[in-house]
Design an enzyme around this catalytic site. Sequence first.
Site, PDB file in Angstrom:
ATOM      1  NE  ARG A 117      32.502  56.435 -61.387  1.00 39.18           N
ATOM      2  CZ  ARG A 117      32.977  57.825 -61.178  1.00 39.18           C
ATOM      3  NH1 ARG A 117      31.882  58.460 -60.571  1.00 39.18           N
ATOM      4  NH2 ARG A 117      34.211  57.552 -60.213  1.00 39.18           N
TER       5      ARG A 117
ATOM      6  CD  GLU B  59      45.432  60.274 -55.389  1.00 40.79           C
ATOM      7  OE1 GLU B  59      44.730  59.289 -55.220  1.00 40.79           O
ATOM      8  OE2 GLU B  59      45.903  60.396 -55.989  1.00 40.79           O
TER       9      GLU B  59
END
Length: 183
Positions: A69, A106
């Site tokens: 994006r 993460e």
Amino acid sequence: MSEPVPSAEEIEELRGSHITEHPDFPEPGVLFRDITPLLRDGAALRSVIRYWSSILPDGIEYVVGTEARGFVLGAPLAYKMGAGFIPVRKAGKLPGTPASLSYDLEYGSAVVQIPQDSLPAGARTLVVDDLLATGGTAAATVELTRRFDVDLVGASFLIELEGLRGRDRLPGVPLTTVWSIPN
């Protein structure tokens, strides 16, 4: 004749009408912000790009956008500012021997790459992406971009999720956002 720059209030109205929220996607506890309604509305997208470019420093020579994006938003932003656009890709998407950086996420790790001859030393450069969340990808993109000895004028995001404190991973990097959301 250029179109006028929308006001901050007009841009805030677009956030409410063009960014949708999807609870528990892609996993429970995550609130996903979808920019697809903004992207499919040409007038709204033009307004956001005009506004966004107006809040950025002058003289930017290159916009570095992170896959995917960051491409979608960074390229029209670069066009509007008269700058070049440099894509930062996921591993294995560029020919030759690109400059690479591995970083932790993460739940694992990732690699970002940029073509080896992308940026001339000293070029006024801005890193762009759609979202600043935990800051891992943004920090990796900034570090990789700095390896080219550019004048990094900052990083800019369409949306910042303030509660995830991604800006803490970008100390000393001037940041701009179109929309800051508490989380």
